[in-house]
Design an enzyme around this catalytic site. Structure first.
Site, PDB file in Angstrom:
ATOM      1  N   HIS A   1       1.546  -1.425 -18.537  1.00 45.25           N
ATOM      2  CA  HIS A   1       1.484  -2.095 -17.234  1.00 45.25           C
ATOM      3  C   HIS A   1       0.921  -1.203 -16.134  1.00 45.25           C
ATOM      4  CE1 HIS A   1       5.484  -0.150 -17.231  1.00 45.25           C
ATOM      5  NE2 HIS A   1       5.350  -0.067 -15.922  1.00 45.25           N
ATOM      6  N   ASP A   2       1.113   0.113 -16.234  1.00 42.40           N
ATOM      7  CA  ASP A   2       0.622   1.024 -15.195  1.00 42.40           C
ATOM      8  C   ASP A   2      -0.464   1.958 -15.704  1.00 42.40           C
ATOM      9  OD1 ASP A   2       1.973   0.215 -12.925  1.00 42.40           O
ATOM     10  OD2 ASP A   2       3.740   1.444 -13.333  1.00 42.40           O
TER      11      ASP A   2
ATOM     12  N   ASP B   1      10.430  -3.721 -14.761  1.00 42.11           N
ATOM     13  CA  ASP B   1       9.925  -2.458 -14.226  1.00 42.11           C
ATOM     14  C   ASP B   1      10.748  -2.013 -13.017  1.00 42.11           C
ATOM     15  OD1 ASP B   1       8.190  -0.259 -13.947  1.00 42.11           O
ATOM     16  OD2 ASP B   1       6.926  -1.364 -12.527  1.00 42.11           O
TER      17      ASP B   1
ATOM     18  N   HIS C   1      -4.629   0.989  -8.658  1.00 41.46           N
ATOM     19  CA  HIS C   1      -4.318   1.237 -10.071  1.00 41.46           C
ATOM     20  C   HIS C   1      -4.295  -0.074 -10.860  1.00 41.46           C
ATOM     21  CE1 HIS C   1      -0.068   0.064  -9.276  1.00 41.46           C
ATOM     22  NE2 HIS C   1       0.014  -0.113 -10.581  1.00 41.46           N
TER      23      HIS C   1
ATOM     24  N   HIS D   1       1.818  -7.760 -12.579  1.00 41.65           N
ATOM     25  CA  HIS D   1       3.222  -7.357 -12.473  1.00 41.65           C
ATOM     26  C   HIS D   1       3.599  -6.879 -11.078  1.00 41.65           C
ATOM     27  CE1 HIS D   1       1.631  -3.281 -13.027  1.00 41.65           C
ATOM     28  NE2 HIS D   1       2.810  -2.800 -12.707  1.00 41.65           N
ATOM     29  N   HIS D   2       2.618  -6.770 -10.172  1.00 47.88           N
ATOM     30  CA  HIS D   2       2.927  -6.457  -8.772  1.00 47.88           C
ATOM     31  C   HIS D   2       2.823  -7.688  -7.874  1.00 47.88           C
ATOM     32  CE1 HIS D   2       3.604  -2.180  -9.093  1.00 47.88           C
ATOM     33  NE2 HIS D   2       2.463  -2.008  -9.757  1.00 47.88           N
TER      34      HIS D   2
ATOM     35  N   LYS E   1      -2.956   3.991 -13.485  1.00 48.39           N
ATOM     36  CA  LYS E   1      -2.582   5.162 -12.689  1.00 48.39           C
ATOM     37  C   LYS E   1      -3.299   6.432 -13.130  1.00 48.39           C
ATOM     38  CE  LYS E   1       2.006   3.734 -11.090  1.00 48.39           C
ATOM     39  NZ  LYS E   1       3.462   4.018 -11.113  1.00 48.39           N
TER      40      LYS E   1
END
EC number: 3.1.4.-
Length: 522
Positions: free
Chosen positions: A382-383, A466, A411, A437-438, A386
Protein backbone atom coordinates in the site's frame (compact mmCIF):
# COMPACT_ATOMS: atom_id res chain seq x y z
CA UNK A 1 19.09 -46.85 3.96
CA UNK A 2 16.59 -46.22 6.74
CA UNK A 3 13.39 -44.63 5.45
CA UNK A 4 10.82 -44.43 8.20
CA UNK A 5 10.69 -42.73 11.55
CA UNK A 6 7.14 -41.98 12.68
CA UNK A 7 6.18 -39.60 15.44
CA UNK A 8 3.04 -39.20 17.53
CA UNK A 9 0.96 -37.72 14.70
CA UNK A 10 -2.82 -37.71 14.45
CA UNK A 11 -4.55 -41.06 14.04
CA UNK A 12 -5.63 -41.49 10.47
CA UNK A 13 -8.48 -43.86 11.33
CA UNK A 14 -9.32 -42.42 14.77
CA UNK A 15 -13.01 -43.35 14.76
CA UNK A 16 -12.43 -46.67 13.00
CA UNK A 17 -9.62 -48.00 15.16
CA UNK A 18 -11.58 -50.79 16.83
CA UNK A 19 -13.16 -51.81 13.53
CA UNK A 20 -9.99 -51.71 11.46
CA UNK A 21 -8.72 -55.16 12.42
CA UNK A 22 -11.96 -56.68 11.15
CA UNK A 23 -11.87 -55.02 7.75
CA UNK A 24 -12.19 -58.28 5.81
CA UNK A 25 -15.09 -59.47 7.93
CA UNK A 26 -16.92 -56.18 7.33
CA UNK A 27 -16.45 -56.57 3.59
CA UNK A 28 -17.87 -60.09 3.64
CA UNK A 29 -20.82 -58.93 5.72
CA UNK A 30 -21.46 -56.15 3.24
CA UNK A 31 -21.63 -58.68 0.43
CA UNK A 32 -24.18 -60.75 2.40
CA UNK A 33 -26.74 -57.96 2.83
CA UNK A 34 -30.06 -59.29 1.50
CA UNK A 35 -31.99 -58.02 -1.49
CA UNK A 36 -35.21 -56.46 -0.19
CA UNK A 37 -38.33 -57.62 -2.04
CA UNK A 38 -41.77 -56.21 -1.20
CA UNK A 39 -44.80 -58.50 -1.66
CA UNK A 40 -48.04 -56.52 -2.00
CA UNK A 41 -51.17 -58.68 -2.17
CA UNK A 42 -54.43 -58.92 -0.21
CA UNK A 43 -54.40 -62.72 -0.56
CA UNK A 44 -52.32 -64.26 2.25
CA UNK A 45 -52.09 -67.50 0.31
CA UNK A 46 -50.16 -65.69 -2.45
CA UNK A 47 -47.62 -64.59 0.15
CA UNK A 48 -47.17 -68.16 1.34
CA UNK A 49 -46.84 -69.54 -2.19
CA UNK A 50 -44.33 -66.86 -3.16
CA UNK A 51 -42.19 -67.43 -0.07
CA UNK A 52 -42.20 -71.18 -0.68
CA UNK A 53 -41.19 -70.75 -4.33
CA UNK A 54 -38.29 -68.47 -3.36
CA UNK A 55 -36.92 -70.64 -0.57
CA UNK A 56 -33.10 -70.64 -0.71
CA UNK A 57 -32.99 -68.06 -3.51
CA UNK A 58 -29.74 -66.12 -3.80
CA UNK A 59 -28.40 -63.63 -6.31
CA UNK A 60 -24.70 -62.77 -6.28
CA UNK A 61 -24.40 -64.72 -3.04
CA UNK A 62 -26.95 -62.47 -1.34
CA UNK A 63 -30.24 -63.87 0.03
CA UNK A 64 -33.68 -62.28 -0.07
CA UNK A 65 -35.50 -60.29 2.58
CA UNK A 66 -39.22 -60.69 1.81
CA UNK A 67 -41.51 -58.02 3.23
CA UNK A 68 -45.24 -58.82 3.09
CA UNK A 69 -48.08 -56.28 3.19
CA UNK A 70 -51.77 -56.83 2.48
CA UNK A 71 -52.77 -53.47 0.98
CA UNK A 72 -51.60 -50.60 -1.16
CA UNK A 73 -51.78 -48.27 1.85
CA UNK A 74 -49.39 -50.45 3.87
CA UNK A 75 -47.08 -50.65 0.85
CA UNK A 76 -46.96 -46.86 0.62
CA UNK A 77 -45.74 -46.64 4.21
CA UNK A 78 -43.00 -49.20 3.59
CA UNK A 79 -41.83 -47.51 0.39
CA UNK A 80 -41.79 -44.09 2.07
CA UNK A 81 -39.71 -45.39 4.98
CA UNK A 82 -37.24 -47.60 3.11
CA UNK A 83 -35.03 -46.70 0.19
CA UNK A 84 -33.49 -50.16 -0.23
CA UNK A 85 -36.44 -51.99 -1.80
CA UNK A 86 -35.06 -53.63 -4.93
CA UNK A 87 -38.27 -55.17 -6.26
CA UNK A 88 -41.98 -54.91 -5.54
CA UNK A 89 -44.41 -57.60 -6.69
CA UNK A 90 -47.74 -55.77 -6.69
CA UNK A 91 -51.27 -57.12 -7.00
CA UNK A 92 -53.50 -54.88 -9.11
CA UNK A 93 -56.83 -55.37 -7.33
CA UNK A 94 -56.74 -55.05 -3.55
CA UNK A 95 -58.72 -52.62 -1.36
CA UNK A 96 -59.85 -51.00 -4.62
CA UNK A 97 -59.92 -52.21 -8.20
CA UNK A 98 -56.92 -50.03 -9.05
CA UNK A 99 -55.01 -50.00 -5.73
CA UNK A 100 -51.92 -51.54 -7.36
CA UNK A 101 -51.90 -48.98 -10.17
CA UNK A 102 -52.28 -46.16 -7.64
CA UNK A 103 -49.30 -47.56 -5.72
CA UNK A 104 -47.18 -47.59 -8.89
CA UNK A 105 -48.05 -43.97 -9.61
CA UNK A 106 -47.27 -43.01 -5.99
CA UNK A 107 -43.85 -44.68 -6.10
CA UNK A 108 -42.81 -43.21 -9.43
CA UNK A 109 -44.35 -39.75 -9.23
CA UNK A 110 -44.59 -38.77 -5.56
CA UNK A 111 -41.59 -40.64 -4.18
CA UNK A 112 -39.65 -40.13 -7.43
CA UNK A 113 -38.22 -43.61 -6.98
CA UNK A 114 -36.96 -44.74 -10.37
CA UNK A 115 -34.70 -47.53 -9.15
CA UNK A 116 -37.09 -50.02 -7.55
CA UNK A 117 -38.28 -52.60 -10.08
CA UNK A 118 -42.08 -52.88 -10.22
CA UNK A 119 -43.88 -56.01 -11.42
CA UNK A 120 -47.68 -56.16 -11.47
CA UNK A 121 -49.33 -59.51 -10.71
CA UNK A 122 -53.02 -59.95 -11.32
CA UNK A 123 -55.57 -62.69 -11.14
CA UNK A 124 -58.10 -60.55 -13.00
CA UNK A 125 -56.44 -59.52 -16.25
CA UNK A 126 -59.64 -57.96 -17.54
CA UNK A 127 -59.62 -55.33 -14.79
CA UNK A 128 -56.31 -53.89 -16.05
CA UNK A 129 -55.53 -54.76 -19.68
CA UNK A 130 -51.81 -55.46 -20.13
CA UNK A 131 -51.32 -53.22 -23.15
CA UNK A 132 -52.86 -50.16 -21.48
CA UNK A 133 -51.08 -50.70 -18.18
CA UNK A 134 -47.64 -51.17 -19.77
CA UNK A 135 -48.21 -48.06 -21.88
CA UNK A 136 -49.52 -45.73 -19.17
CA UNK A 137 -47.63 -46.87 -16.06
CA UNK A 138 -43.90 -47.05 -15.46
CA UNK A 139 -43.69 -50.73 -14.62
CA UNK A 140 -41.09 -53.33 -15.54
CA UNK A 141 -43.29 -56.34 -16.16
CA UNK A 142 -46.89 -57.53 -16.05
CA UNK A 143 -47.73 -61.10 -15.08
CA UNK A 144 -50.88 -63.12 -14.55
CA UNK A 145 -50.65 -65.06 -11.30
CA UNK A 146 -51.47 -68.32 -13.06
CA UNK A 147 -48.45 -68.09 -15.37
CA UNK A 148 -45.88 -67.53 -12.61
CA UNK A 149 -44.59 -71.02 -11.95
CA UNK A 150 -41.76 -71.46 -9.45
CA UNK A 151 -39.14 -71.45 -12.21
CA UNK A 152 -40.62 -68.43 -13.98
CA UNK A 153 -40.85 -66.53 -10.69
CA UNK A 154 -37.21 -67.23 -9.89
CA UNK A 155 -36.23 -66.26 -13.46
CA UNK A 156 -38.17 -63.03 -13.03
CA UNK A 157 -36.28 -62.22 -9.84
CA UNK A 158 -32.90 -62.84 -11.44
CA UNK A 159 -33.83 -60.45 -14.23
CA UNK A 160 -35.28 -57.74 -11.97
CA UNK A 161 -32.48 -57.85 -9.38
CA UNK A 162 -29.87 -57.68 -12.11
CA UNK A 163 -31.59 -54.60 -13.53
CA UNK A 164 -31.84 -53.02 -10.07
CA UNK A 165 -28.15 -53.69 -9.40
CA UNK A 166 -27.15 -52.05 -12.67
CA UNK A 167 -29.38 -49.03 -12.06
CA UNK A 168 -27.84 -48.56 -8.62
CA UNK A 169 -24.38 -48.79 -10.14
CA UNK A 170 -25.25 -46.20 -12.78
CA UNK A 171 -26.66 -43.90 -10.10
CA UNK A 172 -23.52 -44.32 -8.00
CA UNK A 173 -21.38 -43.56 -11.02
CA UNK A 174 -23.43 -40.46 -11.84
CA UNK A 175 -23.00 -39.25 -8.28
CA UNK A 176 -19.31 -40.09 -8.36
CA UNK A 177 -18.87 -38.31 -11.68
CA UNK A 178 -20.58 -35.22 -10.30
CA UNK A 179 -18.11 -35.26 -7.40
CA UNK A 180 -15.21 -35.61 -9.82
CA UNK A 181 -16.46 -32.71 -11.95
CA UNK A 182 -17.13 -30.55 -8.91
CA UNK A 183 -13.73 -31.29 -7.42
CA UNK A 184 -11.77 -30.96 -10.67
CA UNK A 185 -13.28 -27.52 -11.26
CA UNK A 186 -11.59 -26.29 -8.09
CA UNK A 187 -8.23 -28.05 -8.03
CA UNK A 188 -6.20 -24.97 -7.20
CA UNK A 189 -4.21 -26.08 -4.18
CA UNK A 190 -3.13 -29.18 -2.34
CA UNK A 191 -6.16 -29.04 -0.05
CA UNK A 192 -8.66 -29.07 -2.91
CA UNK A 193 -6.63 -31.89 -4.47
CA UNK A 194 -7.93 -34.07 -1.61
CA UNK A 195 -11.53 -33.82 -2.76
CA UNK A 196 -10.55 -34.34 -6.39
CA UNK A 197 -8.37 -37.38 -5.69
CA UNK A 198 -10.93 -38.91 -3.33
CA UNK A 199 -13.80 -38.37 -5.77
CA UNK A 200 -11.84 -40.04 -8.56
CA UNK A 201 -10.81 -42.93 -6.29
CA UNK A 202 -14.41 -43.52 -5.21
CA UNK A 203 -15.53 -43.39 -8.83
CA UNK A 204 -12.83 -45.84 -9.86
CA UNK A 205 -13.63 -48.42 -7.18
CA UNK A 206 -17.30 -48.09 -8.12
CA UNK A 207 -16.59 -48.64 -11.79
CA UNK A 208 -14.51 -51.70 -10.96
CA UNK A 209 -17.29 -52.96 -8.66
CA UNK A 210 -14.82 -53.26 -5.79
CA UNK A 211 -16.10 -53.43 -2.22
CA UNK A 212 -12.76 -51.91 -1.37
CA UNK A 213 -11.03 -49.98 1.36
CA UNK A 214 -8.57 -47.82 -0.48
CA UNK A 215 -6.32 -44.89 0.25
CA UNK A 216 -3.66 -43.02 -1.66
CA UNK A 217 -0.68 -41.25 -0.14
CA UNK A 218 2.52 -39.58 -1.25
CA UNK A 219 5.85 -39.75 0.56
CA UNK A 220 8.61 -37.20 0.11
CA UNK A 221 12.09 -38.23 1.31
CA UNK A 222 13.77 -35.76 3.65
CA UNK A 223 17.30 -34.51 2.95
CA UNK A 224 18.74 -36.43 5.92
CA UNK A 225 17.28 -39.69 4.54
CA UNK A 226 16.26 -40.69 8.06
CA UNK A 227 12.53 -40.29 7.57
CA UNK A 228 9.93 -39.34 5.01
CA UNK A 229 7.13 -36.81 4.95
CA UNK A 230 4.03 -38.77 3.99
CA UNK A 231 0.60 -37.31 3.31
CA UNK A 232 -2.68 -39.08 2.69
CA UNK A 233 -4.54 -37.31 -0.12
CA UNK A 234 -7.40 -39.69 -0.93
CA UNK A 235 -9.44 -42.41 0.72
CA UNK A 236 -12.68 -44.31 0.17
CA UNK A 237 -13.21 -44.80 3.91
CA UNK A 238 -15.45 -42.46 5.88
CA UNK A 239 -14.30 -40.40 8.88
CA UNK A 240 -10.67 -40.53 7.77
CA UNK A 241 -8.37 -37.59 8.43
CA UNK A 242 -6.86 -36.56 5.12
CA UNK A 243 -3.65 -34.72 4.43
CA UNK A 244 -1.93 -35.38 7.73
CA UNK A 245 1.61 -36.50 8.43
CA UNK A 246 2.29 -40.03 9.76
CA UNK A 247 -0.56 -41.36 7.60
CA UNK A 248 -0.02 -45.02 8.53
CA UNK A 249 -0.49 -44.42 12.25
CA UNK A 250 -3.79 -45.91 13.40
CA UNK A 251 -4.07 -48.33 10.48
CA UNK A 252 -4.15 -52.09 11.10
CA UNK A 253 -0.63 -53.42 11.61
CA UNK A 254 -0.71 -55.58 8.48
CA UNK A 255 -1.68 -52.54 6.37
CA UNK A 256 1.12 -50.46 7.89
CA UNK A 257 3.62 -53.25 7.31
CA UNK A 258 2.58 -53.70 3.69
CA UNK A 259 2.78 -49.98 2.89
CA UNK A 260 6.21 -49.71 4.49
CA UNK A 261 7.41 -52.80 2.61
CA UNK A 262 6.27 -51.39 -0.72
CA UNK A 263 7.87 -48.00 -0.04
CA UNK A 264 11.16 -49.50 1.14
CA UNK A 265 11.33 -52.08 -1.69
CA UNK A 266 10.01 -49.59 -4.28
CA UNK A 267 7.86 -52.16 -6.00
CA UNK A 268 4.17 -52.98 -6.42
CA UNK A 269 3.01 -55.97 -4.35
CA UNK A 270 0.00 -58.30 -4.55
CA UNK A 271 -0.98 -59.58 -1.08
CA UNK A 272 -3.96 -61.65 -2.15
CA UNK A 273 -6.57 -59.66 -0.24
CA UNK A 274 -4.96 -56.32 -1.09
CA UNK A 275 -2.98 -54.74 -3.87
CA UNK A 276 -0.40 -52.06 -3.06
CA UNK A 277 0.81 -49.97 -5.98
CA UNK A 278 4.10 -48.07 -5.95
CA UNK A 279 5.13 -45.16 -8.15
CA UNK A 280 8.02 -42.70 -8.07
CA UNK A 281 7.96 -39.48 -10.07
CA UNK A 282 10.85 -37.54 -11.56
CA UNK A 283 11.29 -35.49 -8.37
CA UNK A 284 11.85 -38.56 -6.23
CA UNK A 285 8.42 -38.35 -4.63
CA UNK A 286 6.98 -41.80 -3.90
CA UNK A 287 3.28 -42.64 -4.14
CA UNK A 288 1.43 -45.59 -2.63
CA UNK A 289 -2.09 -46.70 -3.52
CA UNK A 290 -3.47 -49.35 -1.17
CA UNK A 291 -6.60 -51.23 -2.31
CA UNK A 292 -8.07 -53.90 -0.05
CA UNK A 293 -10.66 -56.10 -1.74
CA UNK A 294 -12.37 -59.46 -1.57
CA UNK A 295 -12.13 -60.54 -5.20
CA UNK A 296 -9.05 -60.81 -7.37
CA UNK A 297 -8.17 -57.84 -9.55
CA UNK A 298 -8.12 -58.36 -13.28
CA UNK A 299 -5.26 -57.08 -15.41
CA UNK A 300 -7.55 -54.27 -16.66
CA UNK A 301 -8.48 -53.34 -13.09
CA UNK A 302 -4.81 -53.04 -12.17
CA UNK A 303 -4.08 -50.98 -15.24
CA UNK A 304 -6.89 -48.54 -14.42
CA UNK A 305 -5.62 -48.16 -10.86
CA UNK A 306 -2.09 -47.55 -12.13
CA UNK A 307 -3.41 -44.90 -14.53
CA UNK A 308 -5.19 -43.29 -11.58
CA UNK A 309 -1.92 -43.17 -9.64
CA UNK A 310 -0.05 -41.66 -12.55
CA UNK A 311 -2.58 -38.91 -13.21
CA UNK A 312 -3.20 -37.98 -9.60
CA UNK A 313 0.56 -37.90 -9.05
CA UNK A 314 0.99 -35.63 -12.06
CA UNK A 315 -1.80 -33.36 -10.84
CA UNK A 316 -0.27 -33.30 -7.37
CA UNK A 317 3.09 -32.32 -8.84
CA UNK A 318 1.56 -29.54 -10.94
CA UNK A 319 -0.48 -28.22 -8.03
CA UNK A 320 2.57 -28.16 -5.78
CA UNK A 321 4.46 -26.26 -8.46
CA UNK A 322 1.62 -23.75 -8.72
CA UNK A 323 1.49 -23.36 -4.94
CA UNK A 324 5.27 -22.89 -4.85
CA UNK A 325 5.07 -20.14 -7.47
CA UNK A 326 2.22 -18.47 -5.60
CA UNK A 327 4.12 -18.58 -2.32
CA UNK A 328 7.21 -17.21 -4.06
CA UNK A 329 5.23 -14.25 -5.37
CA UNK A 330 3.88 -13.61 -1.86
CA UNK A 331 7.42 -13.64 -0.47
CA UNK A 332 8.54 -11.16 -3.11
CA UNK A 333 5.66 -8.85 -2.20
CA UNK A 334 6.53 -9.01 1.49
CA UNK A 335 10.25 -8.54 0.84
CA UNK A 336 9.56 -5.46 -1.28
CA UNK A 337 7.14 -4.11 1.31
CA UNK A 338 9.65 -4.77 4.10
CA UNK A 339 12.32 -2.87 2.16
CA UNK A 340 9.97 0.12 1.85
CA UNK A 341 9.08 -0.01 5.54
CA UNK A 342 12.76 -0.30 6.51
CA UNK A 343 13.55 2.83 4.52
CA UNK A 344 10.71 4.55 6.36
CA UNK A 345 12.28 3.33 9.63
CA UNK A 346 9.20 1.24 10.30
CA UNK A 347 9.33 -2.48 11.01
CA UNK A 348 8.38 -5.22 8.57
CA UNK A 349 5.92 -6.42 11.20
CA UNK A 350 3.70 -3.46 10.28
CA UNK A 351 2.88 -4.77 6.80
CA UNK A 352 2.40 -8.29 8.12
CA UNK A 353 -0.04 -7.07 10.75
CA UNK A 354 -1.92 -4.90 8.25
CA UNK A 355 -2.23 -7.89 5.91
CA UNK A 356 -3.77 -10.01 8.68
CA UNK A 357 -6.09 -7.18 9.75
CA UNK A 358 -7.23 -6.83 6.14
CA UNK A 359 -7.88 -10.54 5.79
CA UNK A 360 -9.95 -10.69 8.98
CA UNK A 361 -11.94 -7.56 8.11
CA UNK A 362 -12.64 -8.90 4.62
CA UNK A 363 -14.01 -12.12 6.10
CA UNK A 364 -16.13 -10.25 8.63
CA UNK A 365 -17.40 -7.97 5.86
CA UNK A 366 -18.62 -11.05 3.98
CA UNK A 367 -16.20 -11.07 1.06
CA UNK A 368 -15.42 -14.33 -0.71
CA UNK A 369 -12.39 -16.29 0.45
CA UNK A 370 -10.53 -15.59 -2.80
CA UNK A 371 -11.16 -11.84 -2.52
CA UNK A 372 -10.11 -11.75 1.13
CA UNK A 373 -6.93 -13.64 0.25
CA UNK A 374 -6.18 -11.27 -2.61
CA UNK A 375 -6.56 -8.17 -0.41
CA UNK A 376 -4.39 -9.76 2.26
CA UNK A 377 -1.58 -10.50 -0.21
CA UNK A 378 -1.80 -7.14 -2.00
CA UNK A 379 -2.09 -4.85 1.04
CA UNK A 380 1.63 -4.98 2.01
CA UNK A 381 2.37 -2.80 -1.04
CA UNK A 382 0.00 0.00 0.00
CA UNK A 383 2.89 2.42 0.64
CA UNK A 384 5.36 1.19 -1.99
CA UNK A 385 5.46 4.69 -3.50
CA UNK A 386 7.36 5.95 -0.45
CA UNK A 387 10.57 4.68 -2.06
CA UNK A 388 10.47 7.88 -4.15
CA UNK A 389 10.00 10.23 -1.16
CA UNK A 390 13.14 12.00 0.15
CA UNK A 391 14.56 10.78 3.47
CA UNK A 392 14.35 14.28 4.90
CA UNK A 393 10.57 14.10 4.67
CA UNK A 394 10.16 10.43 5.55
CA UNK A 395 12.25 10.73 8.70
CA UNK A 396 11.25 14.23 9.85
CA UNK A 397 10.41 13.95 13.56
CA UNK A 398 7.97 16.85 13.62
CA UNK A 399 4.94 17.87 11.64
CA UNK A 400 5.37 18.34 7.88
CA UNK A 401 4.86 21.80 6.42
CA UNK A 402 2.47 22.36 3.51
CA UNK A 403 5.13 21.86 0.83
CA UNK A 404 6.48 18.70 2.48
CA UNK A 405 2.97 17.34 2.90
CA UNK A 406 2.29 17.86 -0.81
CA UNK A 407 5.44 15.90 -1.62
CA UNK A 408 4.48 13.13 0.83
CA UNK A 409 1.07 12.79 -0.82
CA UNK A 410 2.89 12.10 -4.09
CA UNK A 411 3.78 8.61 -2.77
CA UNK A 412 0.31 7.48 -3.88
CA UNK A 413 1.00 8.54 -7.45
CA UNK A 414 4.45 6.95 -7.40
CA UNK A 415 3.03 3.70 -6.03
CA UNK A 416 0.41 3.51 -8.77
CA UNK A 417 3.07 4.14 -11.39
CA UNK A 418 5.28 1.35 -10.02
CA UNK A 419 2.50 -1.21 -9.72
CA UNK A 420 0.85 -0.32 -13.02
CA UNK A 421 3.74 -1.92 -14.88
CA UNK A 422 2.36 -5.37 -14.09
CA UNK A 423 -0.93 -6.72 -15.41
CA UNK A 424 -1.09 -9.55 -12.89
CA UNK A 425 -4.24 -9.64 -10.78
CA UNK A 426 -2.28 -9.35 -7.52
CA UNK A 427 -0.43 -6.26 -8.72
CA UNK A 428 -3.62 -4.68 -10.03
CA UNK A 429 -5.30 -5.08 -6.64
CA UNK A 430 -2.16 -3.71 -4.98
CA UNK A 431 -2.34 -0.71 -7.34
CA UNK A 432 -6.00 -0.19 -6.40
CA UNK A 433 -5.09 -0.24 -2.71
CA UNK A 434 -2.11 2.09 -3.16
CA UNK A 435 -4.31 4.53 -5.08
CA UNK A 436 -7.25 4.60 -2.66
CA UNK A 437 -6.20 3.76 0.90
CA UNK A 438 -5.82 7.48 1.70
CA UNK A 439 -9.31 8.32 0.45
CA UNK A 440 -11.91 9.02 3.15
CA UNK A 441 -15.53 7.92 3.47
CA UNK A 442 -16.76 11.54 3.56
CA UNK A 443 -14.78 12.53 0.45
CA UNK A 444 -12.12 14.59 2.22
CA UNK A 445 -9.21 12.25 1.45
CA UNK A 446 -6.61 12.25 -1.31
CA UNK A 447 -5.64 12.06 -4.12
CA UNK A 448 -9.07 12.05 -5.86
CA UNK A 449 -11.47 12.91 -3.00
CA UNK A 450 -13.48 9.76 -3.62
CA UNK A 451 -16.50 9.28 -1.37
CA UNK A 452 -18.40 6.31 0.13
CA UNK A 453 -18.81 3.26 -2.08
CA UNK A 454 -16.86 4.97 -4.86
CA UNK A 455 -13.79 3.93 -2.88
CA UNK A 456 -13.01 0.26 -3.67
CA UNK A 457 -13.57 -2.11 -0.76
CA UNK A 458 -9.88 -3.07 -0.88
CA UNK A 459 -8.93 0.55 -0.25
CA UNK A 460 -11.55 1.04 2.49
CA UNK A 461 -10.38 -2.06 4.36
CA UNK A 462 -6.67 -1.26 4.05
CA UNK A 463 -7.29 2.32 5.19
CA UNK A 464 -8.72 1.37 8.57
CA UNK A 465 -6.25 -1.51 9.01
CA UNK A 466 -3.29 0.79 8.30
CA UNK A 467 -4.47 3.54 10.66
CA UNK A 468 -5.39 1.07 13.42
CA UNK A 469 -1.87 -0.36 13.36
CA UNK A 470 -0.13 3.00 12.96
CA UNK A 471 -1.92 4.50 15.97
CA UNK A 472 -0.71 1.68 18.21
CA UNK A 473 2.89 1.82 16.98
CA UNK A 474 5.80 4.08 17.83
CA UNK A 475 6.79 6.26 14.89
CA UNK A 476 9.51 8.88 14.40
CA UNK A 477 6.91 11.59 14.93
CA UNK A 478 4.80 10.08 17.76
CA UNK A 479 4.52 7.64 20.65
CA UNK A 480 2.08 4.70 20.53
CA UNK A 481 -1.50 5.43 21.53
CA UNK A 482 -3.31 3.49 24.23
CA UNK A 483 -6.04 1.06 23.25
CA UNK A 484 -8.67 3.37 24.69
CA UNK A 485 -7.36 6.31 22.65
CA UNK A 486 -7.44 4.17 19.50
CA UNK A 487 -11.04 3.09 20.15
CA UNK A 488 -12.11 6.70 20.69
CA UNK A 489 -10.38 7.80 17.48
CA UNK A 490 -12.03 5.07 15.43
CA UNK A 491 -15.43 6.06 16.80
CA UNK A 492 -14.71 9.71 16.05
CA UNK A 493 -13.76 8.86 12.45
CA UNK A 494 -16.78 6.59 11.87
CA UNK A 495 -18.57 7.92 8.81
CA UNK A 496 -15.84 10.52 8.27
CA UNK A 497 -12.55 8.77 7.57
CA UNK A 498 -13.81 5.19 7.65
CA UNK A 499 -16.85 3.28 6.46
CA UNK A 500 -19.17 2.88 9.50
CA UNK A 501 -19.62 -0.86 8.96
CA UNK A 502 -15.87 -1.48 9.06
CA UNK A 503 -15.49 0.50 12.29
CA UNK A 504 -18.30 -1.51 13.87
CA UNK A 505 -16.77 -4.81 12.76
CA UNK A 506 -13.35 -3.92 14.13
CA UNK A 507 -14.74 -2.75 17.48
CA UNK A 508 -17.04 -5.78 17.80
CA UNK A 509 -14.06 -8.08 17.27
CA UNK A 510 -11.55 -5.89 19.08
CA UNK A 511 -9.87 -8.71 20.99
CA UNK A 512 -9.10 -10.58 17.75
CA UNK A 513 -7.26 -7.59 16.29
CA UNK A 514 -5.39 -6.93 19.52
CA UNK A 515 -4.31 -10.59 19.49
CA UNK A 516 -2.97 -10.21 15.94
CA UNK A 517 -1.00 -7.13 17.01
CA UNK A 518 0.42 -8.98 20.01
CA UNK A 519 1.48 -11.95 17.87
CA UNK A 520 3.68 -9.75 15.64
CA UNK A 521 5.40 -7.18 17.85
CA UNK A 522 7.81 -4.60 16.45
Amino acid sequence: MKWFKYGDGMDLFADMRQEAAGEKERVVMHSQEPWCVLLVDDDEQMHQITRLALTGFKFQNRPLELISVLSGLEARKVMAERSDIALALVDVVMETEHAGLDLVRYIREELQNRQVRLVLRTGQAGQAPEDRVIKEYEIDDYKEKTELTTQKLRTLLYSMLRAYRDLCLIEDQKLGLSHVIEASANVQNTKSLQSYATAVLNQLTSLLKLHASAFYCVATPCPDSEKCNALTVATTAERVELYVESPFKGLPEDVQRRCKEVLSQRTTRDYGDAYVFFKQDERGVDSVLYVGFEQELSELDRKLLEIYMYNIGLTFENINLMVDLRETSKELVYNLANAVEARSRETGAHVQRVALYCERLAHLYGLAESEADMIKNASPLHDVGKVAIPDSILHKPGKLDAQEWAIMQKHVEYGVEILNRSKRRLMQVAKEIAATHHEKWDGSGYPNRLQGDDIPISGRITAIADVFDALGAKRSYKDPWTDEQIREELMAQKGRHFEPKLVELLLEHWDEFIAIRASLPD
